[in-house]
Design an enzyme around this catalytic site. Structure first.
Site, PDB file in Angstrom:
ATOM      1  N   GLN A  43      29.099 -12.914 112.849  1.00  0.00           N
ATOM      2  CA  GLN A  43      30.371 -13.448 113.332  1.00  0.00           C
ATOM      3  C   GLN A  43      30.950 -14.551 112.462  1.00  0.00           C
ATOM      4  O   GLN A  43      32.151 -14.797 112.502  1.00  0.00           O
ATOM      5  CB  GLN A  43      30.212 -13.944 114.779  1.00  0.00           C
ATOM      6  CG  GLN A  43      29.946 -12.823 115.770  1.00  0.00           C
ATOM      7  CD  GLN A  43      29.732 -13.314 117.177  1.00  0.00           C
ATOM      8  OE1 GLN A  43      28.610 -13.635 117.548  1.00  0.00           O
ATOM      9  NE2 GLN A  43      30.789 -13.409 117.951  1.00  0.00           N
ATOM     10  N   HIS A  63      33.638  -0.836 109.308  1.00  0.00           N
ATOM     11  CA  HIS A  63      34.219  -0.196 108.128  1.00  0.00           C
ATOM     12  C   HIS A  63      34.620   1.252 108.388  1.00  0.00           C
ATOM     13  O   HIS A  63      35.256   1.884 107.522  1.00  0.00           O
ATOM     14  CB  HIS A  63      33.240  -0.249 106.956  1.00  0.00           C
ATOM     15  CG  HIS A  63      33.062  -1.623 106.393  1.00  0.00           C
ATOM     16  ND1 HIS A  63      32.071  -1.935 105.476  1.00  0.00           N
ATOM     17  CD2 HIS A  63      33.720  -2.788 106.612  1.00  0.00           C
ATOM     18  CE1 HIS A  63      32.148  -3.208 105.156  1.00  0.00           C
ATOM     19  NE2 HIS A  63      33.142  -3.751 105.845  1.00  0.00           N
ATOM     20  N   ASP A  76      33.597  -9.129 107.037  1.00  0.00           N
ATOM     21  CA  ASP A  76      33.327  -9.199 105.595  1.00  0.00           C
ATOM     22  C   ASP A  76      33.398 -10.628 105.064  1.00  0.00           C
ATOM     23  O   ASP A  76      32.587 -11.042 104.234  1.00  0.00           O
ATOM     24  CB  ASP A  76      34.321  -8.330 104.823  1.00  0.00           C
ATOM     25  CG  ASP A  76      34.109  -6.841 105.052  1.00  0.00           C
ATOM     26  OD1 ASP A  76      33.210  -6.487 105.845  1.00  0.00           O
ATOM     27  OD2 ASP A  76      34.836  -6.044 104.435  1.00  0.00           O
ATOM     28  N   ARG A 101      22.619 -23.702 117.217  1.00  0.00           N
ATOM     29  CA  ARG A 101      22.041 -22.374 117.396  1.00  0.00           C
ATOM     30  C   ARG A 101      22.763 -21.389 116.477  1.00  0.00           C
ATOM     31  O   ARG A 101      23.988 -21.270 116.517  1.00  0.00           O
ATOM     32  CB  ARG A 101      22.175 -21.909 118.852  1.00  0.00           C
ATOM     33  CG  ARG A 101      21.555 -20.526 119.049  1.00  0.00           C
ATOM     34  CD  ARG A 101      21.900 -19.885 120.368  1.00  0.00           C
ATOM     35  NE  ARG A 101      21.375 -18.525 120.403  1.00  0.00           N
ATOM     36  CZ  ARG A 101      21.895 -17.522 121.071  1.00  0.00           C
ATOM     37  NH1 ARG A 101      22.987 -17.703 121.797  1.00  0.00           N
ATOM     38  NH2 ARG A 101      21.352 -16.333 121.018  1.00  0.00           N
ATOM     39  N   HIS A 146      20.612 -10.910 116.340  1.00  0.00           N
ATOM     40  CA  HIS A 146      21.815 -10.956 117.171  1.00  0.00           C
ATOM     41  C   HIS A 146      22.654  -9.710 116.848  1.00  0.00           C
ATOM     42  O   HIS A 146      23.759  -9.813 116.309  1.00  0.00           O
ATOM     43  CB  HIS A 146      22.596 -12.240 116.893  1.00  0.00           C
ATOM     44  CG  HIS A 146      23.634 -12.569 117.922  1.00  0.00           C
ATOM     45  ND1 HIS A 146      23.717 -13.797 118.547  1.00  0.00           N
ATOM     46  CD2 HIS A 146      24.655 -11.850 118.442  1.00  0.00           C
ATOM     47  CE1 HIS A 146      24.738 -13.819 119.386  1.00  0.00           C
ATOM     48  NE2 HIS A 146      25.329 -12.633 119.341  1.00  0.00           N
ATOM     49  N   ASN A 190      19.042 -11.613 121.252  1.00  0.00           N
ATOM     50  CA  ASN A 190      20.187 -12.108 122.016  1.00  0.00           C
ATOM     51  C   ASN A 190      20.785 -11.006 122.889  1.00  0.00           C
ATOM     52  O   ASN A 190      21.116  -9.927 122.396  1.00  0.00           O
ATOM     53  CB  ASN A 190      21.282 -12.617 121.082  1.00  0.00           C
ATOM     54  CG  ASN A 190      22.472 -13.158 121.849  1.00  0.00           C
ATOM     55  OD1 ASN A 190      22.426 -14.251 122.422  1.00  0.00           O
ATOM     56  ND2 ASN A 190      23.551 -12.386 121.906  1.00  0.00           N
ATOM     57  N   GLU A 191      20.908 -11.288 124.173  1.00  0.00           N
ATOM     58  CA  GLU A 191      21.621 -10.431 125.135  1.00  0.00           C
ATOM     59  C   GLU A 191      21.309  -8.938 124.985  1.00  0.00           C
ATOM     60  O   GLU A 191      22.205  -8.127 124.738  1.00  0.00           O
ATOM     61  CB  GLU A 191      23.133 -10.634 125.018  1.00  0.00           C
ATOM     62  CG  GLU A 191      23.625 -11.936 125.564  1.00  0.00           C
ATOM     63  CD  GLU A 191      25.154 -12.024 125.579  1.00  0.00           C
ATOM     64  OE1 GLU A 191      25.828 -11.013 125.288  1.00  0.00           O
ATOM     65  OE2 GLU A 191      25.671 -13.107 125.875  1.00  0.00           O
ATOM     66  N   ASN A 331      22.902 -16.894 128.703  1.00  0.00           N
ATOM     67  CA  ASN A 331      24.319 -17.014 128.364  1.00  0.00           C
ATOM     68  C   ASN A 331      25.109 -16.777 129.636  1.00  0.00           C
ATOM     69  O   ASN A 331      24.947 -15.732 130.286  1.00  0.00           O
ATOM     70  CB  ASN A 331      24.714 -15.982 127.312  1.00  0.00           C
ATOM     71  CG  ASN A 331      23.974 -16.175 126.002  1.00  0.00           C
ATOM     72  OD1 ASN A 331      23.415 -17.241 125.736  1.00  0.00           O
ATOM     73  ND2 ASN A 331      23.967 -15.152 125.169  1.00  0.00           N
ATOM     74  N   TYR A 333      29.039 -17.086 131.355  1.00  0.00           N
ATOM     75  CA  TYR A 333      30.469 -17.299 131.150  1.00  0.00           C
ATOM     76  C   TYR A 333      31.268 -17.178 132.442  1.00  0.00           C
ATOM     77  O   TYR A 333      32.139 -17.971 132.722  1.00  0.00           O
ATOM     78  CB  TYR A 333      31.022 -16.268 130.153  1.00  0.00           C
ATOM     79  CG  TYR A 333      30.562 -16.462 128.737  1.00  0.00           C
ATOM     80  CD1 TYR A 333      31.283 -17.271 127.863  1.00  0.00           C
ATOM     81  CD2 TYR A 333      29.414 -15.836 128.254  1.00  0.00           C
ATOM     82  CE1 TYR A 333      30.885 -17.454 126.546  1.00  0.00           C
ATOM     83  CE2 TYR A 333      28.999 -16.022 126.943  1.00  0.00           C
ATOM     84  CZ  TYR A 333      29.732 -16.822 126.090  1.00  0.00           C
ATOM     85  OH  TYR A 333      29.329 -16.997 124.791  1.00  0.00           O
ATOM     86  N   GLU A 397      24.630 -20.084 125.585  1.00  0.00           N
ATOM     87  CA  GLU A 397      26.056 -19.849 125.367  1.00  0.00           C
ATOM     88  C   GLU A 397      26.814 -20.138 126.654  1.00  0.00           C
ATOM     89  O   GLU A 397      26.428 -19.657 127.722  1.00  0.00           O
ATOM     90  CB  GLU A 397      26.355 -18.401 124.947  1.00  0.00           C
ATOM     91  CG  GLU A 397      25.870 -18.010 123.568  1.00  0.00           C
ATOM     92  CD  GLU A 397      26.223 -16.570 123.218  1.00  0.00           C
ATOM     93  OE1 GLU A 397      27.198 -16.024 123.807  1.00  0.00           O
ATOM     94  OE2 GLU A 397      25.527 -15.974 122.385  1.00  0.00           O
TER      95      GLU A 397
END
Length: 497
Positions: A43, A63, A76, A101, A146, A190-191, A331, A333, A397
């Site tokens: 990311q 891509h 990219d 993190r 991740h 992760n998740e 995490n 939200y 998160e």
């Protein structure tokens, strides 16, 4: 006014003052509590083909000519943190964060995916990054994986193939060996539940294996085995010398029942949601939650299948997975409502869990999937306390989007309200929370949403070749919080900017 009335008023004043003082105490951060922010390799790093790095599954996914990512965006270049990490870490230090993190790119370290070829340049990047974090007085919280494994593994079925367990274990061993002397807090994965739902039951995320009710179960089954293998490797080969902690990070939501008295359906929502990946590790008995096994097994049988779509752990794997974490990373939200669904005429549940998840349209909206429900965080923490015997928890998160520009008052309000619920859960309710991490430090590539969801405490200009960073107002508010050691309402701070 008689003496009894005067006495009653006096007691009322005492209680009011006591309540105010108690509230003030509740909003203090405990000694040693760590606040930081987060990112992940794909990311933010960019440099997608630098340092010998080979394509990851997300390089391949973005891509593709028929990419489903918003605006055909890719990672990219992303935030170009590969080249600008010192600038980012300096801003974190200025805010006062105690940890950062971030995740590692599998193919930057192992270009073939295996230990037969180790990229010293890729390793050196992470050594330099970790050393800079530590030099600036913060702890690196490192996520080993991740979602960005080597692309060719996708052609083997990715996480639906049990070979991934040992592929990942060998990668984790190299990471522990090469970086472990610098790192005290590791997250293996992760998740897994989110990746398995969106990438294996749908084609929203890489690798886009659209196999609902089969792919997602196989995926998470192998994720849990891979986590346990990494934990075992650390215990047997590295813990005595390195002395770190190894945990896992799960996505957890709270499900408010409809009708409100239907607490059983709320429990089922939790066990088939957060509990799907958490119960095998943190419960006393291990394995998937009983209600989940009963319902998936029952549906599979009624469908005429000779086996359950939910894979079965052997007694040995149940034992190896149970207890294989030093902490639980979560995490959080948002939240949803849940209501029970009746069986169909043939006795089959309309979905495997017999529950319907609903977004309450009256809840405040942050982005398409994120409704602002702060009390959900407190509910999740108390449920984890009660169901899993109050394990150490790191919130890895929590965050919200904002509009372009630096005046992110909505983010400050979101973070304030969620942090308040967290502090009440810690200081009033005894929940064992050790740290809090804001997603995210920078605006970044937000998976299927590309660069349209701006979660960053720091704004990034993606039209600028230099990816100019501009701290948002929330960074000033957070700096004040860190200095004072307690939660502060923005109304008490005057004009921050």
């Amino acid at each position: 006014m008689d003496q009894f009335t005067i006495f009653g008023c006096f007691i009322f004043i005492l209680r009011s003052c006591s309540g105010t003082q108690l509230e003030e105490d509740y909003l203090k951060f405990p000694p040693g509590f760590s606040i930081g922010s987060a990112s992940s390799a794909y990311q933010v790093e960019g440099a997608w083909n630098v340092s010998g790095k080979t394509p990851s599954v997300w390089d391949w996914f973005t891509h593709k000519k028929d990419s489903t990512v918003m605006d055909q965006a890719t990672g990219d270049i992303a935030c170009d943190s590969y080249h600008k990490y010192k600038e980012d870490i300096a801003m974190m230090k200025d805010i006062g964060f105690r940890h950062y993190r971030f995740s590692l790119s599998w193919t930057r370290i192992l270009p073939t995916g295996f230990p037969d070829k180790i990229s010293q340049e890729g390793l050196q990047y992470y050594k330099d990054l970790i050393d800079e974090v530590r030099r600036q007085g913060m702890e690196p919280f490192v996520t080993i994986y991740h979602w960005d494994h080597p692309e060719f593994m996708n052609r083997l079925g990715s996480w639906t193939n049990e070979l991934m367990v040992e592929y990942y274990a060998e990668y984790a061993r190299i990471v522990f060996r090469e970086l472990g002397s610098r790192v005290k807090v590791w997250a293996t994965l992760n998740e897994p539940e989110q990746n398995c739902r969106l990438g294996f039951a749908k084609d929203v995320h890489a690798p886009g294996i659209n196999l609902p009710y089969f792919g997602e179960y196989l995926c998470l089954h192998n994720y849990l085995k891979a986590h346990a293998r990494a934990y075992q490797i650390y215990n047997e080969e590295f813990r005595a010398e390195q002395g770190g902690q190894v945990g896992i990070v799960h996505l957890c939501e709270h499900f408010f029942p409809q009708p409100s008295h239907d607490l059983e359906t709320s429990r089922i929502g939790f066990e088939c949601g957060c509990g799907w990946a958490t119960h095998p590790i943190f419960s006393k008995e291990g394995n998937y939650p009983q209600v989940m096994r009963e319902r998936v097994n029952g549906n599979s049988k009624l469908e005429g299948l000779p086996f359950s779509r939910l894979p079965k752990f052997s007694p040995d794997w149940i034992k190896r997975i149970r207890g294989s974490s030093d902490f639980l990373g979560i995490n959080v939200y948002t939240a949803r409502e849940v209501r029970a669904m009746p069986r169909e005429k043939n006795g089959i549940w309309p979905n495997d869990f017999g529950t319907e998840l609903i977004i309450n349209e009256t809840w405040p909206v942050n982005t398409a999937w994120l409704r602002v429900i702060p009390q959900a965080l407190g509910e999740i923490l108390r449920r984890i306390r009660d169901v899993y015997d109050n394990p150490p928890v790191y919130i890895m998160e929590n965050g919200a989007t904002s509009a372009k520009g630096v005046n992110d008052y909505n983010r400050i309000e979101y973070l304030h309200d969620y942090m308040k619920e967290m502090l009440l859960a810690i200081n009033r309710d005894g929940c064992n929370v050790k740290g809090y991490t804001i997603w995210s430090f920078l605006d970044s590539f937000e998976w299927s949403e590309g660069y349209t969801d701006l979660f960053g405490l720091v704004e990034v200009d993606f039209t600028d070749p230099n990816r100019k960073r501009t701290p948002r107002l929330s960074t000033k508010w957070l700096k004040k919080i860190m200095q004072k050691g307690r939660l502060i309402n923005i109304k008490d701070l005057g004009q921050l900017n």
